[in-house]
Write an enzyme that holds these catalytic residues in place. Structure first.
Site, PDB file in Angstrom:
ATOM      1  N   GLN A 125       0.863  -1.171   0.000  1.00  0.00           N
ATOM      2  CA  GLN A 125       0.000   0.000   0.000  1.00  0.00           C
ATOM      3  C   GLN A 125       0.900   1.221   0.000  1.00  0.00           C
ATOM      4  O   GLN A 125       1.547   1.504   1.002  1.00  0.00           O
ATOM      5  CB  GLN A 125      -0.898  -0.014   1.248  1.00  0.00           C
ATOM      6  CG  GLN A 125      -1.770   1.216   1.392  1.00  0.00           C
ATOM      7  CD  GLN A 125      -2.834   1.300   0.303  1.00  0.00           C
ATOM      8  OE1 GLN A 125      -3.716   0.445   0.220  1.00  0.00           O
ATOM      9  NE2 GLN A 125      -2.744   2.302  -0.535  1.00  0.00           N
ATOM     10  N   THR A 128       1.438   5.448  -0.950  1.00  0.00           N
ATOM     11  CA  THR A 128       0.624   6.643  -0.793  1.00  0.00           C
ATOM     12  C   THR A 128      -0.176   6.891  -2.057  1.00  0.00           C
ATOM     13  O   THR A 128      -1.285   7.411  -2.012  1.00  0.00           O
ATOM     14  CB  THR A 128       1.534   7.847  -0.501  1.00  0.00           C
ATOM     15  OG1 THR A 128       2.525   7.420   0.420  1.00  0.00           O
ATOM     16  CG2 THR A 128       0.761   9.000   0.078  1.00  0.00           C
ATOM     17  N   TYR A 129       0.411   6.542  -3.186  1.00  0.00           N
ATOM     18  CA  TYR A 129      -0.264   6.802  -4.455  1.00  0.00           C
ATOM     19  C   TYR A 129      -0.854   5.545  -5.067  1.00  0.00           C
ATOM     20  O   TYR A 129      -1.323   5.571  -6.188  1.00  0.00           O
ATOM     21  CB  TYR A 129       0.737   7.370  -5.475  1.00  0.00           C
ATOM     22  CG  TYR A 129       1.345   8.675  -5.062  1.00  0.00           C
ATOM     23  CD1 TYR A 129       0.563   9.789  -4.849  1.00  0.00           C
ATOM     24  CD2 TYR A 129       2.725   8.782  -4.902  1.00  0.00           C
ATOM     25  CE1 TYR A 129       1.121  10.983  -4.481  1.00  0.00           C
ATOM     26  CE2 TYR A 129       3.295   9.981  -4.539  1.00  0.00           C
ATOM     27  CZ  TYR A 129       2.491  11.083  -4.325  1.00  0.00           C
ATOM     28  OH  TYR A 129       3.058  12.262  -3.959  1.00  0.00           O
ATOM     29  N   SER A 168      -2.068   1.093  -4.675  1.00  0.00           N
ATOM     30  CA  SER A 168      -2.214  -0.193  -3.990  1.00  0.00           C
ATOM     31  C   SER A 168      -1.562  -1.218  -4.905  1.00  0.00           C
ATOM     32  O   SER A 168      -1.703  -1.136  -6.122  1.00  0.00           O
ATOM     33  CB  SER A 168      -3.678  -0.557  -3.826  1.00  0.00           C
ATOM     34  OG  SER A 168      -4.326   0.453  -3.090  1.00  0.00           O
ATOM     35  N   LYS A 211       0.230  -2.735  -9.912  1.00  0.00           N
ATOM     36  CA  LYS A 211       0.179  -1.505  -9.113  1.00  0.00           C
ATOM     37  C   LYS A 211      -0.950  -0.640  -9.653  1.00  0.00           C
ATOM     38  O   LYS A 211      -0.908  -0.208 -10.802  1.00  0.00           O
ATOM     39  CB  LYS A 211       1.536  -0.794  -9.230  1.00  0.00           C
ATOM     40  CG  LYS A 211       1.593   0.543  -8.529  1.00  0.00           C
ATOM     41  CD  LYS A 211       3.035   1.054  -8.457  1.00  0.00           C
ATOM     42  CE  LYS A 211       3.108   2.480  -7.993  1.00  0.00           C
ATOM     43  NZ  LYS A 211       4.467   2.959  -7.782  1.00  0.00           N
ATOM     44  N   ASP A 255      13.643   9.011  -4.387  1.00  0.00           N
ATOM     45  CA  ASP A 255      12.965   8.424  -3.234  1.00  0.00           C
ATOM     46  C   ASP A 255      13.602   7.086  -2.865  1.00  0.00           C
ATOM     47  O   ASP A 255      12.906   6.076  -2.676  1.00  0.00           O
ATOM     48  CB  ASP A 255      11.469   8.269  -3.511  1.00  0.00           C
ATOM     49  CG  ASP A 255      10.679   8.077  -2.222  1.00  0.00           C
ATOM     50  OD1 ASP A 255      11.216   8.426  -1.144  1.00  0.00           O
ATOM     51  OD2 ASP A 255       9.545   7.583  -2.278  1.00  0.00           O
TER      52      ASP A 255
HETATM   53  N1  LIG Z   1       6.931  -5.400  -8.344  1.00  0.00           N
HETATM   54  C1  LIG Z   1       6.558  -5.551  -7.089  1.00  0.00           C
HETATM   55  N2  LIG Z   1       6.551  -6.764  -6.528  1.00  0.00           N
HETATM   56  C2  LIG Z   1       6.179  -6.920  -5.263  1.00  0.00           C
HETATM   57  N3  LIG Z   1       5.805  -5.942  -4.445  1.00  0.00           N
HETATM   58  C3  LIG Z   1       5.785  -4.692  -4.930  1.00  0.00           C
HETATM   59  C4  LIG Z   1       6.146  -4.432  -6.283  1.00  0.00           C
HETATM   60  N4  LIG Z   1       6.046  -3.108  -6.494  1.00  0.00           N
HETATM   61  C5  LIG Z   1       5.640  -2.569  -5.327  1.00  0.00           C
HETATM   62  N5  LIG Z   1       5.473  -3.518  -4.383  1.00  0.00           N
HETATM   63  C6  LIG Z   1       5.063  -3.315  -2.986  1.00  0.00           C
HETATM   64  O1  LIG Z   1       4.122  -2.262  -2.911  1.00  0.00           O
HETATM   65  C7  LIG Z   1       4.601  -1.205  -2.078  1.00  0.00           C
HETATM   66  C8  LIG Z   1       4.122   0.110  -2.650  1.00  0.00           C
HETATM   67  O2  LIG Z   1       4.593   0.260  -3.970  1.00  0.00           O
HETATM   68  P1  LIG Z   1       5.244   1.615  -4.493  1.00  0.00           P
HETATM   69  O3  LIG Z   1       6.330   2.005  -3.536  1.00  0.00           O
HETATM   70  O4  LIG Z   1       5.636   1.454  -5.900  1.00  0.00           O
HETATM   71  O5  LIG Z   1       3.987   2.592  -4.380  1.00  0.00           O
HETATM   72  P2  LIG Z   1       3.883   4.117  -3.948  1.00  0.00           P
HETATM   73  O6  LIG Z   1       2.443   4.474  -3.942  1.00  0.00           O
HETATM   74  O7  LIG Z   1       4.745   4.937  -4.789  1.00  0.00           O
HETATM   75  O8  LIG Z   1       4.434   3.982  -2.467  1.00  0.00           O
HETATM   76  P3  LIG Z   1       5.193   4.981  -1.509  1.00  0.00           P
HETATM   77  O9  LIG Z   1       4.165   5.795  -0.840  1.00  0.00           O
HETATM   78  O10 LIG Z   1       5.904   4.057  -0.531  1.00  0.00           O
HETATM   79  O11 LIG Z   1       6.157   5.730  -2.319  1.00  0.00           O
HETATM   80  C9  LIG Z   1       6.116  -1.389  -2.044  1.00  0.00           C
HETATM   81  O12 LIG Z   1       6.699  -0.922  -0.863  1.00  0.00           O
HETATM   82  C10 LIG Z   1       6.270  -2.885  -2.181  1.00  0.00           C
HETATM   83  O13 LIG Z   1       6.241  -3.517  -0.931  1.00  0.00           O
END
Ligand SMILES: Nc1ncnc2c1ncn2[C@@H]1O[C@H](COP(=O)(O)OP(=O)(O)OP(=O)(O)O)[C@@H](O)[C@H]1O
Length: 711
Positions: free
Chosen positions: A147, A149-150, A152, A168, A263
């Site tokens: 999960q 911030t932007y 799931s 994602k 980041d």
């Molecule tokens: N390819 C993947 N395989 C497995 N898990 C993943 C993958 N991509 C993302 N995740 C999981 O999902 C979480 C959130 O993904 P991501 O960091 O890309 O999203 P975000 O909305 O940008 O998050 P943040 O707020 O942490 O920056 C990651 O911390 C990870 O645990």
């Protein structure tokens, strides 16, 4: 050829008629009019001169004092100006996100015919160029694994290629082109990169009628935060070197392709079962301009990993920002805990200066940092990295010293770091394939463990309440600001998604995905053992564990929240956490110092735009600054528990919003706040763009007037 027209009557206005025009009056019946679309032209009419067979424009004489004729020359002029304006707007899109912008109309048409939604192709055609969208029903969603911030993130089976992938779902507003462009930038950047240590974007799921988008990634079982926080895991030196080597190799690739990640942190470093580390989450990444012509935002990088120059407001920076974060990861891997866990930007900077020494006069002179005047410490700090990390092997300390140099120009490059003694001195990095195989572990797993433990805490608090006569033991208790109690559903942060995924045995969910067969659903419904093992570790803030510093820069909130003493602040975004702590502190130690408040508020920068949110802030303030450091310096180990220690049993959270929710939901609540702030920011950007357009339109109008005058 032009003629005079009047909307209401035949008018002869020889003043307005150049010699080459026929200046006879014309009847309105001789023209076919249509009102111009824009309200700014409410008195203008586009018209077709049926006699002359030309396009003309009529301006209603009631407003303009006289009827005017604009012949097809002027019509062409309008078209030309409008075209220019369109082209300029398109060029701006391309300049913002090179390559992610618009494509030719014909290509756009092809993309839509191929199944891409119009809103995506129209704004981000370049980012999807050459790809076909994947259909949702070619994937079977399994469970939620992340999960952000932007977003799931879900684990899913690609039924066509029969492999497990990560989906994602990016949160954005498809009606807001700014928001789509922002998301398109991530896609575009991901497509530019191709390296074993950078996550690979394998495709996109959407359809012509859809307003959502899923990014398909190779599936990674762990992230470094989740892995490092697993009970009993301590990395050996060859393992640390192995991870560092992969991280730097991936970064080197990004930087060589002109991409800043912005980041780097443990939860964005994904690791698969073969020990391969991949840099993920390019949501804040940016195309790096080596000539530094365009200013960049300083509100990037998660607080604990943010370099001092960004905290000081730098808008011209480069690869060094990622290298600083990498240094923080290196220190963390060795020491088992974050090396610079600031709770606010001010405290973060203070911690940095205390560890790394305050910058030289030359630094302040050279870097011209916007917040320098406010945050330049009155007395210099001596650098004590070597003392603090004296347990580290010399080669590791050497690399750490380089990476966390206060002066960005001293940090070198990823390629330089890869050539350092750290990787050539014994013991050498191990081979990724020799790394132990761990059960799946993600940051989200750790959060679930925390939540579980919080529930234990809540249960303890509830017992106390029950003693006072409170009945309901199954639902969380929340309060309206007036103290009235409300009931909120027992919440698990993933509950809705889980019910969406597991709750139905129909072939497809509403969102069009296949669902896992019942057997698998049953298995997955069982609580995962690793979620709940060692619940007592929940308040553990050891290696790479997300805490306040894990909030992204642009997502820091600035509203008043008071949290009970036993709320785990590690889950709050930084500003909220600080305010929370301060509100607690206020109760204990009297009034706040207003000049520190002003200082901290000045520091909050662009968040000011979000006045609707900030208006609620007045009641709590950031208290940390360099004057408070003497207190902290004097007794840092005892001060922090006073602020953040676990006290007895209050389970309420007071929020300046309409609801007072209990601690179990604080993550969700903050995320929702974050989302709203993003929304405000987006709207502000959008409005700004609209104002810009209005100005352009006004310019067109004034040109028309002058053309008219000269005509
Ligand atoms: N390819 C993947 N395989 C497995 N898990 C993943 C993958 N991509 C993302 N995740 C999981 O999902 C979480 C959130 O993904 P991501 O960091 O890309 O999203 P975000 O909305 O940008 O998050 P943040 O707020 O942490 O920056 C990651 O911390 C990870 O645990």
């Amino acid at each position: 050829m032009g003629c005079m027209y009047s909307k209401s009557s035949a008018v002869d206005d020889s003043r307005e008629s150049p010699k080459d025009r026929v200046s006879s009056s014309r009847r309105l019946s001789e023209v076919k009019t249509s009102r111009l679309d824009s309200s700014r032209r409410e008195n203008g009419f586009r018209a077709r001169d049926k006699v002359g067979d030309v396009n003309v424009m009529l301006i209603d004489k009631k407003v303009n004092g006289s009827a005017r004729l604009y012949d097809d020359q002027i019509e062409k002029k309008i078209d030309h100006l409008q075209k220019q304006r369109r082209e300029r707007a398109e060029a701006a899109v391309v300049a913002d996100y090179p390559g992610a912008g618009r494509v030719l109309k014909a290509v756009e048409g092809e993309q839509v015919a191929a199944g891409w939604p119009v809103w995506l192709s129209a704004v981000a055609g370049e980012a999807i160029k050459g790809w076909l969208p994947r259909r949702a029903d070619t994937f079977e969603k399994l469970d939620k694994i992340g999960q952000g911030t932007y977003s799931s993130v879900y684990r899913a089976r690609d039924v066509i290629n029969n492999k497990i992938v990560a989906l994602k779902r990016v949160r954005f507003d498809n009606l807001d082109s700014e928001s789509v462009k922002f998301m398109a930038r991530e896609i575009h950047i991901l497509r530019m990169l191709d390296h074993p240590n950078v996550i690979k974007l394998e495709g996109l799921i959407t359809s012509r009628m859809s307003c959502s988008l899923y990014l398909v990634f190779e599936y990674m079982e762990h992230d470094l935060t989740g892995l490092a926080s697993r009970p009993g895991i301590k990395f050996s030196e060859p393992q640390i070197k192995c991870y560092m080597k992969q991280l730097l190799s991936g970064l080197d690739h990004c930087h060589k392709h002109g991409i800043l990640h912005r980041d780097i942190k443990g939860s964005n470093l994904l690791i698969d079962n073969n020990g391969i580390l991949k840099i993920a989450d390019f949501g804040l990444a940016s195309v790096f301009d080596p000539h530094q012509t365009a200013p960049l935002t300083s509100r990037v990088v998660t607080l604990w990993y943010r370099p001092p120059e960004l905290l000081l407001g730098a808008s011209r920076y480069g690869v060094e920002v990622d290298l600083w974060s990498t240094g923080c990861i290196l220190g963390e891997l060795y020491t088992g805990k974050p090396i610079l866990p600031g709770k606010t930007e001010v405290e973060q900077l203070h911690k940095i200066f205390k560890l790394c020494g305050s910058p030289s006069d030359d630094y302040w002179r050279r870097l011209h940092l916007p917040h320098a005047a406010v945050f330049k410490p009155p007395q210099p700090y001596r650098r004590c990295v070597a003392d603090t990390f004296k347990e580290l092997p010399p080669a590791a300390l050497g690399l750490l010293e380089t990476l966390i140099s206060v002066d960005p120009s001293q940090r070198g490059t990823a390629a330089f770091a890869l050539r350092s003694e750290f990787f050539t001195a014994s013991p050498l990095p191990c081979d990724p394939s020799s790394l132990p195989k761990y059960p799946p572990s993600k940051e989200i797993d750790m959060k679930l463990r925390e939540e579980e433990a919080r529930r234990h805490g809540a249960a303890r608090g509830k017992n106390e309440l029950e003693k006072k006569g409170t009945k309901d033991s199954r639902s969380n208790t929340a309060y309206y600001p007036n103290g009235e109690k409300i009931q909120v559903k027992q919440g698990h942060s993933n509950s809705s998604s889980r019910s969406e995924i597991f709750g139905s045995h129909q072939e497809k969910t509403v969102s069009g995905f296949l669902v896992a067969p019942p057997k698998q659903a049953r298995v997955s419904k069982e609580p995962r053992k690793d979620y709940v093992e060692q619940p007592d570790r929940a308040s553990y803030s050891g290696p790479l564990v997300p805490g306040p510093g894990y909030s992204k820069a642009g997502k820091e909130l600035d509203h008043s929240v008071t949290v009970s003493r036993n709320t785990n602040l590690s889950t709050l975004s930084s500003l909220v956490a600080s305010r929370t702590a301060l509100a607690r502190d206020k109760q204990k130690s009297g009034p706040l110092v207003s000049d520190l408040v002003n200082q901290a508020n000045r520091f909050s920068g662009p968040i000011r735009e979000m006045e609707p949110v900030r208006k609620q802030d007045r009641r709590s303030h950031v208290r940390m600054d360099f004057d408070s450091r003497s207190r902290e310096d004097g007794n840092s180990s005892t001060k922090e528990p006073a602020l953040y220690g676990c006290g007895a049993g209050q389970n309420k959270i007071y929020v300046s919003g309409p609801l007072l929710v209990s601690s179990n939901n604080v993550d969700q609540m903050l995320k929702e706040h974050d989302r709203r702030i993003q929304e405000y920011a987006r709207r502000a950007r959008h409005d700004k763009a609209r104002v810009g357009k209005d100005h352009a339109q006004a310019a067109v109008d004034s040109k028309l007037v002058s053309v008219r005058g000269s005509g």
